[in-house]
Motif scaffolding. Structure first.
Motif, PDB file in Angstrom:
ATOM      1  N   SER A  20       0.828  -1.194   0.000  1.00 58.46           N
ATOM      2  CA  SER A  20       0.000   0.000   0.000  1.00 58.46           C
ATOM      3  C   SER A  20       0.872   1.258   0.000  1.00 58.46           C
ATOM      4  O   SER A  20       1.878   1.331   0.664  1.00 58.46           O
ATOM      5  CB  SER A  20      -0.887  -0.009   1.226  1.00 58.46           C
TER       6      SER A  20
ATOM      7  N   LEU B 219       0.454   4.123   1.246  1.00 58.28           N
ATOM      8  CA  LEU B 219       0.587   4.807   2.515  1.00 58.28           C
ATOM      9  C   LEU B 219       1.715   4.230   3.327  1.00 58.28           C
ATOM     10  O   LEU B 219       2.367   4.892   4.093  1.00 58.28           O
ATOM     11  CB  LEU B 219      -0.704   4.607   3.303  1.00 58.28           C
ATOM     12  N   VAL B 220       1.881   2.940   3.137  1.00 52.54           N
ATOM     13  CA  VAL B 220       2.876   2.259   3.928  1.00 52.54           C
ATOM     14  C   VAL B 220       4.142   2.176   3.073  1.00 52.54           C
ATOM     15  O   VAL B 220       4.902   1.237   3.156  1.00 52.54           O
ATOM     16  CB  VAL B 220       2.355   0.891   4.376  1.00 52.54           C
ATOM     17  N   ALA B 221       4.300   3.178   2.258  1.00 48.55           N
ATOM     18  CA  ALA B 221       5.341   3.292   1.248  1.00 48.55           C
ATOM     19  C   ALA B 221       6.481   2.274   1.322  1.00 48.55           C
ATOM     20  O   ALA B 221       7.548   2.558   1.850  1.00 48.55           O
ATOM     21  CB  ALA B 221       5.905   4.702   1.253  1.00 48.55           C
TER      22      ALA B 221
ATOM     23  N   PRO C  14       7.339  -0.417   3.086  1.00 47.19           N
ATOM     24  CA  PRO C  14       8.063  -0.577   4.340  1.00 47.19           C
ATOM     25  C   PRO C  14       8.393  -2.032   4.586  1.00 47.19           C
ATOM     26  O   PRO C  14       8.764  -2.387   5.679  1.00 47.19           O
ATOM     27  CB  PRO C  14       7.025  -0.138   5.362  1.00 47.19           C
TER      28      PRO C  14
ATOM     29  N   ARG D 233      11.268  -3.214   6.688  1.00 49.99           N
ATOM     30  CA  ARG D 233      11.189  -2.677   8.025  1.00 49.99           C
ATOM     31  C   ARG D 233      10.077  -3.353   8.823  1.00 49.99           C
ATOM     32  O   ARG D 233      10.243  -3.725   9.973  1.00 49.99           O
ATOM     33  CB  ARG D 233      10.945  -1.167   7.948  1.00 49.99           C
ATOM     34  N   LEU D 234       8.964  -3.528   8.169  1.00 45.48           N
ATOM     35  CA  LEU D 234       7.827  -4.165   8.823  1.00 45.48           C
ATOM     36  C   LEU D 234       8.238  -5.544   9.320  1.00 45.48           C
ATOM     37  O   LEU D 234       7.940  -5.939  10.440  1.00 45.48           O
ATOM     38  CB  LEU D 234       6.684  -4.282   7.810  1.00 45.48           C
TER      39      LEU D 234
ATOM     40  N   THR E 104      10.691  -5.521  12.305  1.00 43.50           N
ATOM     41  CA  THR E 104      10.126  -5.235  13.624  1.00 43.50           C
ATOM     42  C   THR E 104       9.317  -6.422  14.130  1.00 43.50           C
ATOM     43  O   THR E 104       9.214  -6.634  15.319  1.00 43.50           O
ATOM     44  CB  THR E 104       9.218  -3.992  13.609  1.00 43.50           C
TER      45      THR E 104
ATOM     46  N   LYS F 217      -3.573  -4.727   3.185  1.00 43.75           N
ATOM     47  CA  LYS F 217      -2.652  -3.712   2.708  1.00 43.75           C
ATOM     48  C   LYS F 217      -1.747  -4.135   1.564  1.00 43.75           C
ATOM     49  O   LYS F 217      -1.149  -3.275   0.938  1.00 43.75           O
ATOM     50  CB  LYS F 217      -1.829  -3.146   3.864  1.00 43.75           C
TER      51      LYS F 217
ATOM     52  N   LYS G 200       4.172  -1.141  15.452  1.00 39.54           N
ATOM     53  CA  LYS G 200       5.195  -1.554  14.481  1.00 39.54           C
ATOM     54  C   LYS G 200       5.568  -0.302  13.706  1.00 39.54           C
ATOM     55  O   LYS G 200       4.756   0.227  12.944  1.00 39.54           O
ATOM     56  CB  LYS G 200       4.634  -2.586  13.505  1.00 39.54           C
ATOM     57  N   MET G 201       6.795   0.166  13.917  1.00 38.60           N
ATOM     58  CA  MET G 201       7.177   1.457  13.360  1.00 38.60           C
ATOM     59  C   MET G 201       7.790   1.292  11.969  1.00 38.60           C
ATOM     60  O   MET G 201       8.608   0.406  11.748  1.00 38.60           O
ATOM     61  CB  MET G 201       8.168   2.147  14.299  1.00 38.60           C
ATOM     62  N   VAL G 202       7.370   2.140  11.055  1.00 39.16           N
ATOM     63  CA  VAL G 202       7.901   2.093   9.684  1.00 39.16           C
ATOM     64  C   VAL G 202       8.281   3.512   9.254  1.00 39.16           C
ATOM     65  O   VAL G 202       7.736   4.487   9.771  1.00 39.16           O
ATOM     66  CB  VAL G 202       6.867   1.525   8.684  1.00 39.16           C
ATOM     67  N   PRO G 203       9.211   3.618   8.298  1.00 38.39           N
ATOM     68  CA  PRO G 203       9.533   4.942   7.770  1.00 38.39           C
ATOM     69  C   PRO G 203       8.375   5.431   6.902  1.00 38.39           C
ATOM     70  O   PRO G 203       7.871   4.677   6.056  1.00 38.39           O
ATOM     71  CB  PRO G 203      10.773   4.704   6.892  1.00 38.39           C
TER      72      PRO G 203
ATOM     73  N   VAL H 159       2.488   1.591  11.897  1.00 36.17           N
ATOM     74  CA  VAL H 159       1.619   1.083  10.828  1.00 36.17           C
ATOM     75  C   VAL H 159       0.508   0.210  11.420  1.00 36.17           C
ATOM     76  O   VAL H 159      -0.625   0.201  10.948  1.00 36.17           O
ATOM     77  CB  VAL H 159       2.456   0.359   9.739  1.00 36.17           C
ATOM     78  N   LEU H 160       0.849  -0.515  12.486  1.00 35.84           N
ATOM     79  CA  LEU H 160      -0.114  -1.369  13.193  1.00 35.84           C
ATOM     80  C   LEU H 160       0.346  -1.410  14.653  1.00 35.84           C
ATOM     81  O   LEU H 160       1.502  -1.114  14.942  1.00 35.84           O
ATOM     82  CB  LEU H 160      -0.072  -2.802  12.656  1.00 35.84           C
TER      83      LEU H 160
ATOM     84  N   LEU I 163      -1.093   3.536  10.378  1.00 35.53           N
ATOM     85  CA  LEU I 163      -1.238   3.961   8.986  1.00 35.53           C
ATOM     86  C   LEU I 163      -2.023   2.964   8.131  1.00 35.53           C
ATOM     87  O   LEU I 163      -2.699   3.348   7.182  1.00 35.53           O
ATOM     88  CB  LEU I 163       0.150   4.132   8.357  1.00 35.53           C
ATOM     89  N   ALA I 164      -1.918   1.671   8.459  1.00 37.53           N
ATOM     90  CA  ALA I 164      -2.566   0.659   7.619  1.00 37.53           C
ATOM     91  C   ALA I 164      -4.073   0.894   7.583  1.00 37.53           C
ATOM     92  O   ALA I 164      -4.683   0.977   6.506  1.00 37.53           O
ATOM     93  CB  ALA I 164      -2.242  -0.740   8.132  1.00 37.53           C
TER      94      ALA I 164
END
Lengths: 175, 393
Positions: free
Chosen positions: A9, A11-13, A15, A18-19, A22, A108, B31-34, B42-43, B248-249
């Motif tokens: 998605s 919005l979640v450009a 990621p 990274r996602l 984490t 997403k 869950k942190m994203v750039p 994001v979630l 954000l999701a």
């Protein structure tokens, strides 16, 4: 499967990496074991002869009849989130290593599933059409995607792409 | 006359900025994203994307939107500047009223979408997208050389509280009667944050289609940041049955169902508001004389509807979800458009998408969407998919 994560998605450009990194925190050493109560494990009485993994977060349960069940790992399933749709291959499809055999979608994103082996699709898990959430609840078991009759069983042991459980676990902590 | 606010946010090792609420996101398992130069949630743990989405449609969701850029535009020619760079009519906007608008280039294309609030005839507050920060600032700086205007940007805590229980939740923290603040209106009011009372700006608006608010909480000093952080945590910790942080999701799937545009997808510098089915952003009063950037092209498109071949419209489908960039064909196999955003709809089931499609394809008509090399059935649908529930009294 995440080698070319499709259309994450906006919005979640993009990621994805990274996602996943984490979500590594929730990963533990038992979470990628095949569910022994699943249809996959019970396919042959003695269970699978080998379980392999790929760096793209697929698993492969190989049986003595030279067939292999394919699915996505717990790690991939957690990174995707709620699975809303699974696109399956068709029985009879001939696949080479790296061919697309379907896709797994969450709200997403959509991710392609690549075949880690060459062969012919002999069964598909059509329960996923009505219960795609099985990918979340039992990814390495009843959330299997397809069963492939191997065209070159000897390639499994010599493959450098197919990882043991330990190698797969190490690949996760390296990322 | 232009000054750029000092950036008060800290930078992470990866040069990502953190909002004043960052610490709380981590604490709540985000869950942190750039995202647009910031590290954003994001979630959150223990909430799937669909659960987060449904929570906002049924309770109250808290969105940290502090990464968006806030502007103050003041001075004798503030209105003249804004009415040149956007098609808004500030004469018809009352004090403490706000409106969606668009920053336009000279070809009528959209540089960014924005919310403009009038605080006085010479005093305006504007919020623009984080992802457009650099170009928006440059664009405004270039435009305002011709005007007697003070423009400044600032960063603070910007918190959106969205959902049917948003008003009930916020009312617990202020003596201002929120039932008197309608959709599209704003107030400065005292909010009980942590240990103190903080003067904040509250706007009844949002990006989910639900009733809700956007709070601008000053965060220029460490003490102010601590108050904002404390307020955010109190909402979640003390009202767990009403308030949850949302990432954000779900923000994207909620706005998609509400038929709202995401800059870079539905809106670009090559698309005019008329093509984007946003003709309502050009009020009647601006249609006679124009005078805004790109007005000759935009008024021409309004006068000659046949000059616009495609429009922004909805698409519904089953099976694999349409995604940005998928091509759209009609029943005869002719390419007639493309998807700009799409996802499964947690509220409705099935998939929803926004698209630019040839105007000859009417609502309800069958289309084919090319997804991963195969044509899939879909249908042209009206926007929004989920009716908006704005509080209009």
């Amino acid at each position: 499967m995440f080698r070319t994560l499709l259309r994450t998605s906006p919005l979640v450009a993009r990621p994805s990496a990274r996602l996943f990194s984490t979500s590594r925190a929730v990963f533990n050493s038992t979470s990628h074991k095949l569910n022994k109560d699943s249809h996959v494990y019970k396919y042959l009485q003695e269970g699978p002869s080998t379980i392999k993994y790929t760096a793209e977060h697929e698993w492969l349960a190989i049986f003595k009849d030279d067939s292999a069940f394919v699915g996505i790992t717990t790690y991939a399933s957690e990174a995707l989130g709620d699975v809303t749709f699974v696109e399956l291959p068709e029985v009879g499809d001939k696949v080479e290593v790296g061919d697309t055999i379907g896709s797994v979608e969450s709200v997403k994103s959509a991710s392609e599933i690549y075949s880690p082996v060459a062969g012919e699709v002999v069964a598909i898990n059509d329960v996923l059409e009505s219960e795609p959430q099985l990918i979340n609840t039992d990814p390495i078991g009843n959330g299997w995607i397809a069963q492939i009759k191997l065209s070159d069983p000897a390639a499994i042991e010599s493959s450098e792409e197919l990882l043991s459980a330990e190698e797969y676990e190490n690949s996760l902590s390296e990322n | 006359m232009f000054k750029r606010a000092q950036n008060k946010f800290y930078s992470t090792s990866a040069n990502l900025l953190k909002t004043p609420l960052h610490e709380a996101h981590v604490e709540f398992g985000g869950k942190m994203v750039p995202y647009a130069g910031f590290e954003m949630p994001v979630l959150y743990k223990d909430q799937s994307h669909i659960e987060s989405h449904n929570w906002v449609r049924s309770k109250a969701g808290l969105f940290d939107v502090s990464h968006m850029l806030q502007h103050t535009i003041q001075g004798p020619q503030a209105r003249a500047l804004l009415e040149k760079i956007t098609p808004i009519d500030l004469g018809s906007l009352g004090v403490n009223q706000l409106s969606l608008s668009v920053l336009l280039n000279n070809e009528g294309g959209v540089i960014d979408d924005c919310i403009i609030t009038k605080h006085g005839d010479n005093d305006y507050y504007m919020v623009t997208n984080a992802g457009c920060r650099e170009k928006d600032v440059k664009f405004i700086k270039d435009e305002l050389t011709a005007f007697d205007v003070n423009h400044s940007t600032f960063e603070g805590t910007l918190l959106a509280v969205q959902g049917p229980q948003a008003a009930e939740l916020l009312q617990k923290f202020t003596t201002e009667d929120l039932s008197k603040v309608y959709f599209g209106e704003s107030r400065y009011l005292d909010l009980k944050t942590g240990g103190a009372t903080t003067r904040i700006h509250l706007a009844r608006s949002g990006y989910t289609g639900e009733d809700g608010f956007e709070l601008s909480i000053p965060s220029g000093t460490p003490a102010e940041q601590a108050e904002a952080l404390s307020f955010f945590k109190v909402l979640i910790n003390e009202y767990p049955d009403i308030a949850k942080p949302i990432g954000l999701a779900a923000r994207d799937s909620l706005r998609l169902e509400a038929g709202m545009c995401l800059y870079g997808h539905e809106l670009t510098e090559e698309i005019t508001p008329i093509q984007a089915s946003l003709a309502w952003l050009i009020p009647k009063s601006r249609r006679a004389d124009g005078g805004f950037n790109g007005s000759s092209k935009i008024l021409g498109q309004l006068a000659d509807k046949s000059s616009v071949t495609h429009r922004r419209i909805g698409v519904k489908s089953k099976g694999p979800s349409p995604r940005d960039g998928n091509k759209i064909f009609n029943a005869e196999g002719k390419e007639i458009g493309y998807i700009t955003s799409g996802s499964p709809s947690p509220t409705l089931g099935g998939n929803v998408a926004q698209a630019y499609i040839d105007k000859s394809a009417k609502i309800g008509s069958g289309i084919k969407i090319e997804i991963r090399g195969k044509l899939r059935d879909g249908e042209v649908a009206k926007l929004p998919f989920v009716p908006s529930k704005f509080y209009k009294g």
